[in-house]
Scaffold this active site. Structure first.
Site, mmCIF file in Angstrom:
data_model
loop_
_atom_site.group_PDB
_atom_site.id
_atom_site.type_symbol
_atom_site.label_atom_id
_atom_site.label_comp_id
_atom_site.label_asym_id
_atom_site.label_seq_id
_atom_site.Cartn_x
_atom_site.Cartn_y
_atom_site.Cartn_z
ATOM 1 N N ASP A 163 0.818 -1.199 0.000
ATOM 2 C CA ASP A 163 0.000 0.000 0.000
ATOM 3 C C ASP A 163 0.861 1.261 0.000
ATOM 4 O O ASP A 163 1.908 1.321 0.632
ATOM 5 C CB ASP A 163 -0.888 -0.015 1.249
ATOM 6 C CG ASP A 163 -1.794 1.188 1.340
ATOM 7 O OD1 ASP A 163 -2.623 1.369 0.437
ATOM 8 O OD2 ASP A 163 -1.675 1.940 2.327
ATOM 9 N N GLU A 176 1.442 -0.426 -5.136
ATOM 10 C CA GLU A 176 0.487 0.632 -5.436
ATOM 11 C C GLU A 176 1.307 1.925 -5.491
ATOM 12 O O GLU A 176 1.576 2.548 -4.466
ATOM 13 C CB GLU A 176 -0.599 0.735 -4.367
ATOM 14 C CG GLU A 176 -1.658 1.767 -4.745
ATOM 15 C CD GLU A 176 -2.305 2.441 -3.548
ATOM 16 O OE1 GLU A 176 -3.348 3.086 -3.738
ATOM 17 O OE2 GLU A 176 -1.770 2.344 -2.435
#
Length: 767
Positions: free
Chosen positions: A445, A498
């Protein structure tokens, strides 16, 4: 290395003599006098222990030689009315030296006595127990040293609460990193949360506090009581390496002991190591377990891991997805964070059951041929008092300077990647999920927030690196070392970034200067194509470049095309809600867009609910609207995704060269007036060809000719306008033979009927 659920190697034999100095870890400074002329315990030392203010309890408690053939055993027993020392057949009464429960028993013995303690509680009950302070250290110096080696798995093999035997006695060995603490104690149900009862021993050179507590059983709750460097008590801390935790809003860690799970996936694991994910079909179903489905008849409760194994896994199998990607299930206090603000990185959330039930879920997925991935959050952590923030009274895990250590957007702490122990902790956590829980990938993330020192900061709010740049060199090093470790020790797994910027080489090997990820989310593709498809068809001719621009860089990284949870929250509406037009056009646009996506180079990711056209925006507090599948239009979208997944997996041209420019060929890129786009996808064999054609206007087009790269029969394998999906059934009667009619620079061509707002995929049938 100390094994888990195995016998710990004691550092001090109990049969005779005192531990040799070399076998005793360097201890904390003594905060009070220890003995009266070396003969007995000093009253000031007793007072310090009973005030939970002694930095080296092992210098006071347990067995101590006080003269030739003379020993004292000292114990803190606040719950005791009286106590008896049991040495062989002898029973020796303890003397109370402090009214709050400090006891001393004198033992005539030539060597270190072996003993147990019998406690008589105030209600008259009697309990027989081993003394934690009679055991030597079970840590090894090489393990302590390895806690500074980024990429090792020693963190979860040594720290935390490890179940095992020490000197033949069952119990749990606790170990926690808190180098600046004056004192650390294990507290829990088993000692009435009393920090005087189980103070820990310090390995000064590693900053590790450890203690073996005999007799503890799995399931008990515990925390650490920490006295900071200023002498003040901190809020009770959850174990950073806890393997289980209470269900929020409770915050304690839970004894689990890790152990070896009951795996049934040997065939999957063996096959995983032989795969090359870059050339495989990867279609990911992104899931938030708390809202995929609930049980309305039972208070709208969550499903359990076992229920997900019985319901989610077969559904994903039917739909043809290859992987389930879980929004973070590392234990987190706040439901509204969706798991992205975790506190216990080594504990599967207890919302859905115990860790062993999570193993059952992974087993079920692997037995069905489905991989399991985890959204992993190494970039930041929440400020909850029981968490990692100011863990030992100092900025241990986070940067002290808020310009480096505080994330302004999310109100969270940022890990100090420059501290080796912190990077070691995080990298070991990555390995933990892939190795211990057999997960098949990690989607990392917010990588951009880690890479840039000035991420979401104005001038003056960040500190440049040593070269004056905005690159976070420590984070870069950490990411590279973590990727090297995961790919080395868990072959066949993938890491996915990401990363929303144009940082070069995110999915390139570290030996070429890359970050070492296996894949990167293609955020630019997602943004551009959603911007295009949300326009009214009459305006799309002016935005045609949004469809084509992504192909300029499509092979610069190993991309995954994401339509994630981030696109259906915070007022963005659902996937169906983004589509323009009346109800029929909305569904036609969505089906066409999915066909375009599955035909486009790049692996696929779709957030739950998108596969059947969820109408409302995602809400983490309630189930998906499964009742919509009673509507034929919603069932049609579901069938589109199912059929696309199965076609994608069974057609090498659509996946085997996803990351290679040679696997793609433009056929029609410039027909913006008609909003038509077409390309060829190519596999490794000459006859592995698929043709993807999209018409993004509501106008059917007859006799639309496109060139194709080879002669033969092109089977119409997919048509999003099929009647069964809710379309108008405009098509090409199952397929066409290529004609020797030059078009678009190709010697062969197809003359097609293009349905309105639709995507078609043609597959060359092998001769």
């Amino acid at each position: 290395m100390t094994g888990i659920d195995e016998t710990f190697a004691t550092k001090a034999a109990q049969s005779s003599g005192t531990p040799r100095p070399a076998e005793v870890p360097p201890s904390a400074p003594k905060s009070a006098p220890q003995a009266d002329e070396g003969r007995t315990v000093h009253k000031d030392a007793i007072a310090a222990v009973m005030a939970a203010n002694h930095g080296d309890a092992f210098a006071v408690l347990g067995p101590h030689q006080v003269g030739p053939k003379a020993w004292e055993v000292r114990a803190v027993l606040p719950e005791a009315k009286g106590a008896t020392l049991l040495v062989g057949d002898a029973r020796i009464a303890f003397e109370r030296r402090h009214p709050d429960g400090f006891f001393v028993a004198k033992v005539p013995s030539e060597g270190r006595p072996l003993y147990e303690i019998e406690v008589e509680t105030w209600d008259g009950a009697k309990q027989r127990r081993h003394d934690p302070f009679s055991f030597g250290s079970s840590l090894e110096q090489h393990d302590v040293n390895a806690l500074r080696e980024v990429g090792t798995n020693v963190v979860y093999r040594v720290l935390g609460a490890q179940a095992g035997k020490l000197d033949g006695v069952d119990g749990f060995r606790f170990a926690v990193w808190a180098p600046n603490a004056k004192r650390v104690s294990v507290v829990g149900e088993f000692n009435d949360w009393d920090g005087r009862r189980h103070p820990m021993r310090l390995w000064r050179d590693g900053g590790i506090w450890e203690l073996f507590v005999p007799g503890l059983k799995a399931g008990a709750t515990y925390k650490y009581e920490v006295r900071g460097p200023d002498g003040g008590l901190l809020p009770l801390k959850a174990d950073p390496v806890a393997f289980a935790a209470q269900q929020p809003p409770e915050t304690a860690s839970v004894l689990h002991g890790l152990g070896e799970p009951a795996w049934r996936d040997a065939a999957w694991m063996e096959g995983r190591g032989r795969k090359d994910p870059r050339h495989a079909a990867i279609s990911i179903y992104e899931v938030h377990l708390g809202s995929w489905a609930r049980v309305p008849d039972e208070g709208n409760r969550y499903l359990t891991y076992k229920e997900f194994a019985a319901r989610l896994v077969p559904y994903v199998k039917e739909m043809g997805f290859t992987h389930i990607e879980l929004l973070p299930i590392t234990e987190h206090p706040f439901d509204g964070s969706w798991g992205y603000q975790p506190v216990s990185l080594f504990a599967p959330t207890s919302r859905f059951g115990p860790p062993d039930d999570f193993v059952h879920f992974v087993n079920a997925a692997h037995e069905a041929g489905i991989g399991v991935m985890l959204d992993w959050v190494p970039g930041h952590f929440p400020l909850d008092a029981h968490g990692l923030g100011q863990f030992d009274g100092t900025h241990l895990y986070e940067h002290a300077d808020p310009r480096q250590g505080f994330h302004q957007d999310w109100g969270t702490y940022i890990y100090n990647f420059g501290r080796t122990e912190v990077s070691t902790f995080l990298a070991a956590n990555a390995r933990f999920w892939l190795e211990h829980y057999h997960l098949d990938g990690l989607r990392v993330d917010a990588v951009a927030s880690m890479l840039y020192l000035d991420y979401s900061r104005r001038a003056g709010e960040w500190i440049p690196n040593q070269y004056g740049g905005n690159e976070n060199l420590d984070a870069i090093h950490f990411l590279r070392k973590t990727n090297e470790a995961t790919y080395s020790h868990a072959p066949g797994t993938i890491t996915v970034a990401e990363e929303s910027t144009s940082w070069p080489g995110v999915s390139h090997p570290t030996y070429t200067g890359g970050l070492g990820f296996g894949f990167k989310w293609n955020m630019g593709w997602m943004h551009d194509t959603l911007q295009f498809i949300s326009k009214e068809p009459i305006h799309r001719r002016y935005h045609h470049h949004d469809l084509t621009f992504g192909l300029l860089y499509a092979f610069s990284e190993n991309f995954i095309l994401p339509l994630s949870h981030d696109e259906v929250v915070h007022g963005k509406g659902s996937m169906l809600g983004k589509m323009p037009g009346d109800r029929w056009q909305k569904f036609a646009n969505l089906r066409a867009y999915y066909g375009f996506m599955w035909g486009h180079p790049g692996k696929k990711l779709l957030f739950m609910g998108g596969e059947f056209g969820q109408e409302r925006e995602w809400n983490h507090n309630q189930s998906l609207d499964w009742h919509l599948l009673d509507d034929p239009q919603h069932r049609g979208v579901k069938d589109v995704i199912r059929d696309l997944n199965h076609l994608y997996a069974s057609t090498p041209a659509l996946h085997s060269r996803d990351v290679e420019a040679g696997g793609f060929q433009w056929l029609v890129a410039d027909d913006q007036d008609n909003s038509v786009i077409a390309w060829a996808r190519k596999g490794k064999q000459p006859n592995e060809i698929a043709i993807v054609v999209s018409n993004f206007t509501p106008v059917p087009r007859e006799g639309y000719r496109i060139g194709v790269p080879a002669p033969g029969f092109y089977r119409e394998a997919f048509n999003s306008d099929a009647e069964g999906y809710g379309g108008t059934n405009v098509g090409n009667m199952g397929g066409l033979h290529a004609e020797a009619n030059e078009s678009h620079g190709q010697a062969q061509s197809l003359c097609l009927r293009l349905p309105p707002l639709a995507t078609m995929i043609f597959v060359l049938d092998a001769a």
